[in-house]
Structures are given as structure tokens and as C-alpha cells.
Design a protein around this motif. Structure first.
Motif, PDB file in Angstrom:
ATOM      1  N   GLY A   1      -1.779  -0.698  -8.661  1.00 38.21           N
ATOM      2  CA  GLY A   1      -2.759  -1.283  -7.736  1.00 38.21           C
ATOM      3  C   GLY A   1      -2.087  -1.979  -6.568  1.00 38.21           C
ATOM      4  N   LEU A   2      -1.074  -2.800  -6.870  1.00 43.20           N
ATOM      5  CA  LEU A   2      -0.382  -3.526  -5.797  1.00 43.20           C
ATOM      6  C   LEU A   2       0.394  -2.564  -4.903  1.00 43.20           C
ATOM      7  CD1 LEU A   2       0.884  -6.703  -7.720  1.00 43.20           C
ATOM      8  CD2 LEU A   2      -0.915  -6.618  -5.976  1.00 43.20           C
ATOM      9  N   ALA A   3       1.057  -1.567  -5.510  1.00 45.65           N
ATOM     10  CA  ALA A   3       1.828  -0.603  -4.712  1.00 45.65           C
ATOM     11  C   ALA A   3       0.913   0.099  -3.706  1.00 45.65           C
ATOM     12  CB  ALA A   3       2.493   0.421  -5.629  1.00 45.65           C
ATOM     13  N   LEU A   4      -0.238   0.567  -4.202  1.00 49.00           N
ATOM     14  CA  LEU A   4      -1.153   1.295  -3.315  1.00 49.00           C
ATOM     15  C   LEU A   4      -1.684   0.391  -2.204  1.00 49.00           C
ATOM     16  CD1 LEU A   4      -3.096   3.492  -5.915  1.00 49.00           C
ATOM     17  CD2 LEU A   4      -1.389   4.260  -4.242  1.00 49.00           C
ATOM     18  N   ARG A   5      -2.098  -0.820  -2.567  1.00 47.83           N
ATOM     19  CA  ARG A   5      -2.641  -1.719  -1.533  1.00 47.83           C
ATOM     20  C   ARG A   5      -1.575  -2.107  -0.512  1.00 47.83           C
ATOM     21  NH1 ARG A   5      -8.420  -2.348  -1.327  1.00 47.83           N
ATOM     22  NH2 ARG A   5      -9.025  -1.596  -3.384  1.00 47.83           N
ATOM     23  N   PHE A   6      -0.371  -2.463  -0.996  1.00 51.61           N
ATOM     24  CA  PHE A   6       0.695  -2.834  -0.052  1.00 51.61           C
ATOM     25  C   PHE A   6       0.998  -1.660   0.882  1.00 51.61           C
ATOM     26  CE2 PHE A   6       2.462  -6.006  -3.360  1.00 51.61           C
ATOM     27  CZ  PHE A   6       1.837  -7.075  -2.745  1.00 51.61           C
ATOM     28  N   ALA A   7       1.091  -0.469   0.307  1.00 45.22           N
ATOM     29  CA  ALA A   7       1.444   0.692   1.123  1.00 45.22           C
ATOM     30  C   ALA A   7       0.316   1.050   2.084  1.00 45.22           C
ATOM     31  CB  ALA A   7       1.777   1.879   0.227  1.00 45.22           C
TER      32      ALA A   7
END
Lengths: 221, 221
Positions: free
Chosen positions: B15-21
């Protein structure tokens, strides 16, 4: 309904008394260890409501007398007086009286406010331990700012969390709480979940301090 | 900034990877104990982002390698792997690497989810105990639903709470977190206040279960 606020002379008692009287037609009774103080405060609340065009009678009594024949008794006392207060009103309670626990044990440290979990597991659990076995217990109103409640100029728009094991009692407290305009109830599960609900209060105070959020409330969505 | 998600193959890491990216220009690295798994998941995230018109490179490595020269390392691992993970990356950390702890220890009982307080006082405190002394620690992202983060169709509108003792590190994590659209940070005070912040997560899950609130978030106001 007949709603008694034991410790109704204190901050959270005042806030709930004013909101219930302002927004609902329930009969409101103020309880205190000192009946004279209860009467004085009840009269103050009447004056405040009268200034806002609400004509209502709020009576003050010693706690046990105030709890007598109440439909709902709210234990609006500090956590260290919860046990005494429940014991002092015990013989006025039965399976028809719902006992509502809004108190939270907190400890102030340099870092901020911390949840001070009672050995019973939560203040709400402590109430359940102390009250006669057939009295239904509901935890509610923990996260509400007393100042915000007591200031009827402020429109509320927040959640309050309920915990309890008795469905009928929960329904009644939900009805009572949602009678206050701008307050929504959410069910946080059985009494055994009270610690997480009570822990929210020191968190709210820490957030208010560090983010300059006055009388902060919470919404879950 | 270079952001490493240790345990970035798991739910909250995804979730964090997708949002940050999706929402920021930071360089995102996925760490895992298994470098092959890290590479596979990183490629999956790239494909998901590509399908939404975001061309970006996300690399996967074994945790320590991923943490090397990162500006921020997020410990997106289950609480029982936090200590191991910090130990396994320790020699890649220094005073210039911010270690972010989002994990919460929870216990599932019949009544619901309960906060399982580690002996250190909180998971965040456990991270501080385990990491080299000069590494700044920030608690963040505890209350975010992994499913909601990972579904880029859902617009966020909620708060995440930060705890920490290092002001510069807090500023950087605030910047990082608020780079995610719809996320607001509030400061909940020093590390010593982490337990109350972490306790919010089981409460949110209990509220989701009992009130049919899917992927519930929280707003303080």
C-alpha cells in the motif's frame, strides 16, 4: 427517560446535562456526594438553559437519591471515585437501570497523557465488577471534550464509541447519545474492548496539546 | 528521497509503495528477507503503476541491501519480525537514516482485537531499543488500512499520527506522509506516547467489524 448524572456537578457532568437538556426531552437529575452542591449546580444549569430559551427543571440530589428510579445513570465522576460511587448507589440499581461509564484513568507524564489501565482491565470493566450483577453496563462518552459539550454555542460533529454486552442497554444508550445533536455513536464491541476505547482519550489530549486543536473530537469513516 | 520499505512485499508495504510511487517522486525500494520475492513484488507494483500511466522503476533487494543508503526506512513487517528486521539492517543505518515504525502488536480474542503491548512499552519503543542509538525513530502510518492504500481508485481523506523525539526526522516523515494525497499528519508527541497511538489500530478494526465500515480511517478535528 429519567437520566441521572452522578458527579453531575463536574466538567463532563455539566456538559452532558446541558446537552441532554438542550437537545432532548429527558428528565435530567444531578447527583453529587454533597446534595447542596448538586442543587446549586442544577440551578446554574437551569439558568444557562433559560438564557437560551429552554425552560426546564433540573433537580439536584445526593448521588443515591438521584440514582433512584433512574432509567440511565451516568457515572460522571473521576476514575478514582468510580468504585465508591457505584457502591454508594448500588442498592438503587437493578436490571432496569443502565449504568453508563464515561471515565478514563489517565496519568500525566512529561511526555504527555497516558492511559492508566486499572487492574480490572478498564474503568468500564471496574464498574461491571463493582455493580450488582444484573445491572447492564455501557461504556460511552469517553472521548468527548467537557468544555465543548458545555459550550452550547459549539455545534458538535463527532463520534462517541459504545462498548457493552447487553443489546437492549446499548440500544437505549445509542438513542440517548444520538439525541445530542451532532453526535454519532459507533459500537466498539463487548465490554472486553473498553481499554482500547478508553485509551483514545489521552491520545486526543496529546493531539490537542501538540497540534493546537482546541477541544478535539474524532470521526471514524 | 530514497525510501526503503523493509517487508515491502506485505500488505502495508504494498500500500505504501504504491501510494508513494503514485503521488510522489521519491525513489522506492522494496526490501524482503527473500530478494527474489522483493524483485517479483517490485515488478508487480511497476505493472500496476504502469497501468495507471505512471512510469517508474521500483527495485527489490534483500532488506539490508535495500536499506543501504536510504533516507527513510519503513519497517513494514509484522510486529514479531520488527526486532529481527532492525537487527538485520543495523549496520546499514546511521544518524542520516530515519527509521519509521508502522507496526502494531495485536491479539485476536473472541471479543475483538486487542492491543498487545510489548514489554518495551510499544513497538515503536522496541525499534528504538533495537536500532543503533544515533538512528532517529519515528512512529507513523499505524492506523492506515493496507487494502485502502493499495487500491489507488480510493481517494484518501484521513489522518496519520506521528510520534518521535527527533524534530528533523519528524519534519521529513511529515513531508513524506503528506506527499500521499488525502493524508494529513498530526503530531502525537514523543516516542513515549506511542502506545496510545498504536492502540488506535485494534480499535479501528473493532469499529470496522461492528459497524460495517470498510477500511475505516480516522480524522481528528
Amino acid at each position: 427517560m429519567r437520566i441521572t448524572l452522578c458527579g453531575g456537578t463536574g466538567d463532563i457532568g455539566e456538559g452532558l446535562a446541558l446537552r441532554f437538556a438542550y437537545d432532548t426531552d429527558h428528565e435530567i437529575l444531578i447527583g453529587s456526594r454533597d446534595p447542596e452542591k448538586a442543587r446549586t449546580k442544577a440551578a446554574e444549569y437551569e439558568t444557562e438553559l433559560d438564557s437560551r430559551g429552554i425552560e426546564t427543571t433540573i433537580k439536584g440530589f445526593e448521588n443515591a437519591m438521584a440514582a433512584d428510579r433512574a432509567d440511565v445513570v451516568v457515572l460522571a465522576v473521576p476514575p478514582y471515585h468510580v468504585r465508591d460511587t457505584v457502591e454508594s448507589i448500588s442498592d438503587r440499581l437493578d436490571s432496569e437501570t443502565i449504568l453508563v461509564s464515561p471515565a478514563v484513568g489517565m496519568q500525566r507524564e512529561k511526555s504527555g497523557l497516558h492511559y492508566n489501565r486499572p487492574s480490572a482491565g478498564s474503568v468500564t470493566a471496574m464498574v461491571a465488577e463493582t455493580a450488582p450483577e444484573d445491572v447492564p453496563i455501557v461504556g460511552a462518552f469517553h472521548s468527548l471534550s467537557a468544555d465543548k459539550l458545555a459550550n452550547l454555542d459549539i455545534a458538535l460533529d463527532e463520534d462517541t464509541l459504545l462498548v457493552g454486552d447487553d443489546e437492549d442497554a446499548l440500544d437505549i444508550v445509542q438513542l440517548l447519545a444520538e439525541g445530542i445533536e451532532g453526535l454519532r455513536t459507533l459500537y466498539a464491541g463487548p465490554l472486553a474492548n473498553a481499554a482500547e476505547v478508553e485509551s483514545l482519550t489521552p491520545l486526543l489530549i496529546n493531539l490537542a496539546i501538540h497540534n493546537d486543536l482546541h477541544d478535539v473530537g474524532v470521526r471514524f469513516e
